[in-house]
Design a protein around this motif. Structure first.
Motif, short mmCIF file in Angstrom:
data_model
loop_
_atom_site.label_atom_id
_atom_site.label_comp_id
_atom_site.label_asym_id
_atom_site.label_seq_id
_atom_site.Cartn_x
_atom_site.Cartn_y
_atom_site.Cartn_z
N ASP A 79 0.84 -1.19 0.00
CA ASP A 79 0.00 0.00 0.00
C ASP A 79 0.88 1.26 0.00
N TYR A 80 0.23 2.40 -0.11
CA TYR A 80 0.89 3.70 -0.08
C TYR A 80 0.35 4.51 1.08
N THR A 81 1.18 5.40 1.59
CA THR A 81 0.69 6.37 2.56
C THR A 81 1.42 7.70 2.36
N ARG A 82 0.74 8.77 2.67
CA ARG A 82 1.36 10.09 2.75
C ARG A 82 1.86 10.28 4.17
N ALA A 83 2.99 10.95 4.32
CA ALA A 83 3.52 11.21 5.66
C ALA A 83 4.48 12.39 5.59
N ASN A 84 4.73 13.01 6.74
CA ASN A 84 5.65 14.15 6.79
C ASN A 84 7.08 13.72 6.50
N ASP A 85 7.44 12.53 7.01
CA ASP A 85 8.79 12.00 6.81
C ASP A 85 8.74 10.49 7.07
N ARG A 86 9.92 9.86 6.99
CA ARG A 86 9.97 8.40 7.11
C ARG A 86 9.46 7.92 8.48
N ASN A 87 9.86 8.60 9.56
CA ASN A 87 9.40 8.17 10.88
C ASN A 87 7.89 8.32 11.04
N HIS A 88 7.36 9.38 10.47
CA HIS A 88 5.91 9.56 10.50
C HIS A 88 5.22 8.45 9.71
N ALA A 89 5.78 8.06 8.58
CA ALA A 89 5.22 6.95 7.80
C ALA A 89 5.20 5.67 8.63
N LYS A 90 6.27 5.42 9.37
CA LYS A 90 6.32 4.23 10.23
C LYS A 90 5.20 4.27 11.26
N GLU A 91 5.01 5.44 11.86
CA GLU A 91 3.95 5.57 12.88
C GLU A 91 2.56 5.29 12.28
N ILE A 92 2.33 5.83 11.09
CA ILE A 92 1.03 5.64 10.45
C ILE A 92 0.79 4.16 10.15
N ILE A 93 1.81 3.51 9.61
CA ILE A 93 1.67 2.10 9.22
C ILE A 93 1.50 1.23 10.47
N GLN A 94 2.32 1.50 11.50
CA GLN A 94 2.19 0.70 12.73
C GLN A 94 0.80 0.87 13.35
N ALA A 95 0.26 2.09 13.31
CA ALA A 95 -1.07 2.33 13.87
C ALA A 95 -2.15 1.61 13.05
N LYS A 96 -1.95 1.57 11.73
CA LYS A 96 -2.94 0.93 10.87
C LYS A 96 -2.97 -0.57 11.08
N TYR A 97 -1.79 -1.15 11.29
CA TYR A 97 -1.69 -2.60 11.50
C TYR A 97 -1.26 -2.84 12.95
N SER A 98 -2.10 -2.39 13.86
CA SER A 98 -1.69 -2.27 15.27
C SER A 98 -1.43 -3.62 15.93
N THR A 99 -1.98 -4.68 15.39
CA THR A 99 -1.77 -5.98 16.04
C THR A 99 -0.49 -6.65 15.56
N LEU A 100 0.21 -6.05 14.59
CA LEU A 100 1.46 -6.61 14.11
C LEU A 100 2.63 -5.85 14.72
N ASP A 101 3.71 -6.56 14.98
CA ASP A 101 4.93 -5.94 15.51
C ASP A 101 5.88 -5.74 14.32
N LEU A 102 5.95 -4.52 13.83
CA LEU A 102 6.62 -4.24 12.56
C LEU A 102 8.05 -3.76 12.77
N THR A 103 8.94 -4.22 11.90
CA THR A 103 10.27 -3.62 11.78
C THR A 103 10.43 -3.19 10.34
N PHE A 104 11.10 -2.05 10.15
CA PHE A 104 11.13 -1.42 8.83
C PHE A 104 12.50 -1.53 8.17
N TYR A 105 12.46 -1.78 6.89
CA TYR A 105 13.67 -1.88 6.06
C TYR A 105 13.48 -1.01 4.84
N ARG A 106 14.62 -0.68 4.23
CA ARG A 106 14.54 0.10 3.00
C ARG A 106 14.48 -0.81 1.79
#
Ligand code: ZN
Length: 106
Positions: A79-106
């Protein structure tokens, strides 16, 4: 269990188009994210529901308007999301999939 999410910024030109030519408009940076899920993940399908009902938590597991399930089993997120920056994008995605424990890679 950690779920690996591949997150990258999608470059948009001054006219609001990405490199392949899709139009997004200008504004906040755009991010694309993708994850393969280790187990089937049952996700509430707010954004894919097709009837006109304004879904709320009371419509889980099935829509009060049309009776269809508002749960969908996913084995991949893409999926895609708009965000202020990379950390904000992580926050949005983690909130959307709140039951998953996410780690982010490039
Ligand atoms: Zn419905």
């Amino acid at each position: 269990m950690k779920t690996k999410v591949y997150l990258r910024r999608v470059r948009i030109n001054n006219g609001g188009y990405d490199r392949p030519g899709s139009y997004w408009g200008t504004g906040q940076p755009l991010y694309y994210f993708q994850a393969d899920l280790p187990d089937t993940y049952s996700h509430t399908i707010w954004q894919w529901h097709t009837c006109d009902a304004e879904l709320t938590a009371a419509d889980v597991p099935s829509c009060r308007n049309c009776g269809r399930s508002v749960k969908r089993d996913l084995n991949e997120i893409s999926d895609y999301t708009r965000a202020n920056d990379r950390n904000h994008a992580k926050e949005i995605i983690q909130a959307k999939y709140s039951t998953l424990d996410l780690t982010f890679y490039r």
